[in-house]
Design an enzyme around this catalytic site. Structure first.
Site, PDB file in Angstrom:
ATOM      1  CB  SER A   1      -1.921  16.489  29.843  1.00 34.36           C
ATOM      2  OG  SER A   1      -0.882  15.811  30.479  1.00 34.36           O
TER       3      SER A   1
ATOM      4  CG  ASP B   1       1.636  21.015  34.932  1.00 32.78           C
ATOM      5  OD1 ASP B   1       1.746  19.859  35.388  1.00 32.78           O
ATOM      6  OD2 ASP B   1       0.850  21.319  34.016  1.00 32.78           O
TER       7      ASP B   1
ATOM      8  CG  HIS C   1      -1.504  18.208  34.955  1.00 35.00           C
ATOM      9  ND1 HIS C   1      -0.558  18.672  34.077  1.00 35.00           N
ATOM     10  CD2 HIS C   1      -2.111  17.148  34.335  1.00 35.00           C
ATOM     11  CE1 HIS C   1      -0.573  17.933  32.983  1.00 35.00           C
ATOM     12  NE2 HIS C   1      -1.513  17.016  33.114  1.00 35.00           N
TER      13      HIS C   1
END
Length: 524
Positions: free
Chosen positions: A238, A465, A492
């Site tokens: 991320s 995602d 995610h």
């Protein structure tokens, strides 16, 4: 919305800890490996410093981290000293918390695998401990986690609100009041928040000025040298992909391998990124609805075309009538939204989301509050981690601030249009956020990275995602000249989270530097 690794969010909520025997007490051990590789001028004492490895119990700053740090066999922790301001290496210093679990087959050891879980603001020590048992990579690599500057066990820690103030902020739905007086109150609160961050954070505004990704990547390069690695092997989830891309741009010659999972588009400004994320969560909500309406107990009914309206009928009244959950706490509209966002990070949490929405139909909110507490890292004792404060601090210096009210209003309009299930039914607001009042200037901005000489990197992007949309991964892979691995799922991030296909491709790259063939796709 905070961008954290899906593996962290799900593990935190479900309290799935690594199945390891307790780590017994060991005497501290000092080790010197550096300086290794290139050393920037004036930083020799940092790049060549020793680390004293000790038990990790004192490094756990949140309840959810205590188990991994105290029960994972073989982990040791240390404090890395780095300059507060790299432009003044002889000035103030700060420390970075570091965890290491040595490779289980030292005769086949390749080096260190440095891991960042995202955020910004997420602590990395427990993540490395948890992931160390998720594959056979721990045979060949030391698993290394670090708490970025200002986060978790690193000192000083960014701190803005007390626990009581955070509870009060969550219970207050003032942002729903878009009248001039409502906007003025929200902005007064945001201005006060920014001032408290400078007042309550150790080293004050100087720390806030040097908290951004620009400085975190310098810390990582010091860590690389001190660990004895000539080249960095890195895994970033991320927001950790932004750290990776900035490191690649700053130190391209120091990279051995990088897996960047759940990418941020390095060229997107804050508004474009927010809208893209809204689109991602709308898609995830649509997928949740498709799953839910097949069930007899679906809280949103059996008609997918009516599900969004039924969701809004359940949640919008919370703005005026929050639901009591006991202990003096009430579920607000913002808490309900946070709970849903949390659950949409992974299909593993959809069951809890349906339970929570069914409870809300009965004017109960225990499960939704549990989900919101998990996202915001509030422990059973009412204490919060400092992740949310660190998230804001990094975000406010990583991107230019937005102070034009017309831009804010248009961003709100686009956000509601991109994620209509999150539309609260009020007009778009033009209230400025804390970054508009931040006491220091930004130190970064969106741009296309220029990383000449960078070896091939691996970007993993998941089609469904919600937090870091698939197209951002495509853009990052292109920008860095790397390979793209596509994972077809709604969650995610993906690596080391149960997909044999993704894990095999990532492991082959990290160990043998063998990239998957162009166009490789894995499915859930």
């Amino acid at each position: 919305m905070r961008r954290s690794s899906g593996v962290v969010l799900v593990v935190m909520l479900l309290a799935v800890l690594a199945g390891c025997s307790p780590a017994g007490p060991q005497a501290p051990e000092t080790e010197r490996n550096g300086p290794t590789g290139a050393v920037p001028a004036g930083l020799d004492r940092f790049y060549g410093q020793p680390l004293t490895w000790e038990n990790c119990a004192g490094y756990a700053k949140a309840d959810v981290d205590r188990g991994p740090l105290t029960t994972t066999a073989g982990v040791r922790c240390a404090r890395l000293t780095v300059p507060l301001d790299y432009a003044e290496p002889d000035g103030d210093t700060i420390t970075i918390g570091v965890l290491r679990k040595p490779a289980t087959r030292p005769d086949q050891r390749i080096g260190s695998l440095v891991i960042n879980p995202g955020g910004p603001g997420a602590a990395g020590l427990a993540t490395a401990a948890r992931l160390s048992g998720a594959s056979t990579l721990d045979e060949r690599f030391d698993f290394v986690g670090f708490d970025p500057r200002g986060v978790g066990s690193s000192e000083p820690t960014v701190r803005c609100l007390t626990d009581a103030e955070r509870d009060a902020e969550r219970a207050d739905d003032d942002e729903l009041d878009t009248s001039p007086s409502g906007v003025a109150k929200v902005e007064a609160d945001e201005r006060d928040y920014a001032a408290k961050c400078a007042q309550r954070t150790g080293k004050g505004a100087a720390m806030l000025a040097n908290i951004g990704t620009r400085d975190v990547v310098r810390d990582i390069d010091v860590l690389r040298s001190v660990l004895g690695d000539e080249k960095l092997t890195y895994l970033g989830y991320s927001y950790g992909t932004r750290i990776g891309s900035v490191y690649a741009e700053t130190f391209p010659g120091n990279v051995r391998a990088m897996v960047l999972d759940g990418a941020l588009d390095p060229t997107q400004d804050a508004v474009a990124e927010l809208v893209a994320q809204a689109e991602g969560f709308q898609r995830a909500f649509t997928d949740f609805v498709a799953w839910c309406v097949q069930r007899q107990d679906c809280a949103l009914g059996r008609d997918a075309n009516r599900a969004q309206a039924r969701y809004q009928e359940l949640t919008r009244p919370l703005g005026e009538r929050p639901v009591d959950v006991g202990d003096g706490r009430r579920l607000s509209y913002s808490d309900a939204t946070t709970a849903v966002i949390q659950a949409l990070y992974s299909e593993d949490l959809w069951e809890l989301l349906n339970t929570g929405l069914n409870e809300l139909r009965q004017n109960r909110a225990r499960t939704l509050m549990l989900l919101a507490d998990s996202y915001l890292e509030r422990g059973p004792d009412g204490r919060y981690s400092t992740t949310q404060d660190a998230f804001t601090a990094v975000r406010c210096v990583d991107d230019p601030r937005v102070t034009d009210k017309a831009v804010v209003r248009e961003a709100q309009r686009r956000y509601k249009a991109a994620a209509p299930f999150l539309d609260d039914g009020r007009p778009p607001t033009d209230s400025l956020d804390a970054c508009a009042f931040w006491p220091v200037p930004n130190s970064g901005q969106p741009h296309l990275p220029a990383a000449g000489g960078l070896p091939p990197v691996l970007v993993i992007s998941t089609t469904g995602d919600p937090a870091t949309p698939y197209d951002a991964g495509v853009a990052l892979a292109k920008a860095l000249g790397g390979a793209l691995l596509t994972y077809e799922a709604t969650q995610h991030t993906a690596f080391l989270q149960g997909s044999a296909c993704v894990d095999a491709a990532g492991a082959a790259y990290l160990t043998d530097l063998r990239l998957p063939p162009e166009g490789t796709r894995c499915s859930a």
